[in-house]
Motif scaffolding. Structure first.
Motif, PDB file in Angstrom:
ATOM      1  N   SER A   1      79.913  -1.737  44.116  1.00  0.00           N
ATOM      2  CA  SER A   1      80.359  -0.368  44.404  1.00  0.00           C
ATOM      3  C   SER A   1      79.474   0.270  45.466  1.00  0.00           C
ATOM      4  CB  SER A   1      80.313   0.503  43.143  1.00  0.00           C
ATOM      5  OG  SER A   1      81.044  -0.067  42.076  1.00  0.00           O
TER       6      SER A   1
ATOM      7  N   GLU B   1      76.732  -3.745  37.901  1.00  0.00           N
ATOM      8  CA  GLU B   1      77.375  -2.963  38.956  1.00  0.00           C
ATOM      9  C   GLU B   1      76.373  -2.917  40.098  1.00  0.00           C
ATOM     10  OE1 GLU B   1      79.676   1.182  40.050  1.00  0.00           O
ATOM     11  OE2 GLU B   1      78.336   1.169  38.318  1.00  0.00           O
TER      12      GLU B   1
ATOM     13  N   GLY C   1      84.405  -2.016  42.867  1.00  0.00           N
ATOM     14  CA  GLY C   1      84.403  -0.869  41.956  1.00  0.00           C
ATOM     15  C   GLY C   1      84.722   0.441  42.639  1.00  0.00           C
ATOM     16  N   HIS C   2      85.345   1.355  41.880  1.00  0.00           N
ATOM     17  CA  HIS C   2      85.758   2.692  42.329  1.00  0.00           C
ATOM     18  C   HIS C   2      85.796   2.794  43.857  1.00  0.00           C
ATOM     19  CE1 HIS C   2      81.380   3.647  42.471  1.00  0.00           C
ATOM     20  NE2 HIS C   2      81.315   3.422  41.174  1.00  0.00           N
TER      21      HIS C   2
END
Length: 353
Positions: free
Chosen positions: A205, A180, A234-235
């Motif tokens: 992210s 990530e 991501g998110h």
């Protein structure tokens, strides 16, 4: 005499269910610590301590966990475990259950190499027990020091470690390499290009300056999405919502965070142009993106991942939450990349390079 149960398995199952329910970390730790102690204690000593009532004098074993061990060794399902399994929740609606059944893996998982709480091996075995065919190990990148992000050297060591683990894991399951990676303020990715090119899947992210104005945040995200090393956004909004199981209402409210401000149309347009996936983050404290944004992404034609962002074994079973949101927003199973076999997933990520 009743056949004794496995107290270590019972304690670990309790910890797993507590993690799944998003209960306080100290409760989970109590059962995992007790399981570790019991696992290394000779059976004869355990039996003697049960007889003498001195189990709780073992390091890492308290009164509650000692009672669970005693019940397990007596051949009884521990009351604590029975209570948890009796309150696991309701079945998923049919559409969400169909999506959950279609998922083959999880593209966003952390270990104790960064800010997760368990070794890679333990996460992998829990995933295999859940029926996963794979997960992508996505520990944090170096800029996120609060999460013990991996330097280039530590990431190289992790890649070697994963290669060894994959030789020993059960047939039908594999760990895919990943990260990530932090999306930096200029839209760059927080890791060496050479290493990013070696990874199977890269999730990118935003973790910093989440309150930047819309124009700046949009440029940052679009630049990152255009990077050939990035596979999954991501998110997307970075929001935090008040999740159940995290203390009282005031405490949960204090942990909330509004979504970042950006031009959704431009960000989704970049995902479509470059063939990148939008993550449906299943964490109960994220549930990101919000349903209104997810619906727009579906209508735009985006592809998706449904991920847990798990930091502990029990959290690997949070996929249900993402599947419920995906079903409500009409996400087709064929556009969820972790419904694909690992080889197809890897062919898709390789196409971005």
């Amino acid at each position: 005499m009743p056949t004794p149960r496995d107290p270590v398995a019972d304690l670990r199952r309790i910890a797993f269910l507590l993690e799944r329910a998003n209960e306080a970390t100290y409760r989970v730790r109590a059962f995992r610590s007790a399981a570790a102690t019991v696992a290394k204690t000779p059976p004869d000593e355990l039996a003697a301590r049960v007889e003498a009532g001195t189990l709780a004098k073992l390091s890492g074993v308290g009164e509650v966990t000692a009672r669970c061990v005693t019940e397990s060794l007596a051949g009884e399902e521990p009351v604590y475990l029975r209570r948890l399994t009796g309150t696991e929740g309701t079945d998923l609606p049919a559409a969400a259950a169909a999506l959950r059944a279609a998922l083959r893996g999880d593209c966003h998982v952390h270990s104790d190499w960064s800010d997760g709480g368990s070794p890679i091996e333990e996460m992998a075995l829990a995933a295999a027990d859940l029926g996963h065919e794979y997960f992508v190990l996505t520990d944090h990148s170096p800029r996120l020091t609060v999460a013990r992000g991996l330097t280039a050297d530590r990431l190289r060591r992790q890649l070697d470690h994963v290669a060894r683990l994959n030789e020993a894991l059960p047939d039908g399951f594999r760990i895919l390499t990943g990260i990530e990676v932090d999306i930096l303020e200029d839209g760059g990715l927080d890791q060496e290009d050479e290493l990013l090119a070696r990874l199977d899947v890269v999730v990118g992210s935003v973790h910093s300056r989440l309150r930047d104005d819309s124009a700046r945040m949009t440029r940052r995200m679009v630049t990152a999405i255009a990077n050939p090393h990035l596979d999954v956004l991501g998110h997307m909004t970075g929001r935090k919502v008040a999740a159940a199981g995290e203390g009282d209402a005031a405490h949960r409210k204090a942990r909330t965070r509004p979504p970042s401000d950006f031009d959704l149309e431009k960000v989704l347009g970049a995902c479509l142009e470059h063939g990148k996936a939008v993550e449906i983050n299943s964490r109960p404290d994220r549930l990101d993106p919000p349903k209104r944004m997810l619906t727009v992404a579906v209508e735009a034609g985006c592809v998706f991942t449904i991920d847990t962002d798990a930091h502990a074994p029990g959290q690997l079973d949070w996929l249900d939450f993402g599947c419920e949101r995906a079903a409500l927003c009409g996400v087709p199973a064929e556009r969820i990349v972790n419904t694909w076999p690992a080889e197809r997933l890897l062919k898709w990520t390789a196409s971005h390079a």
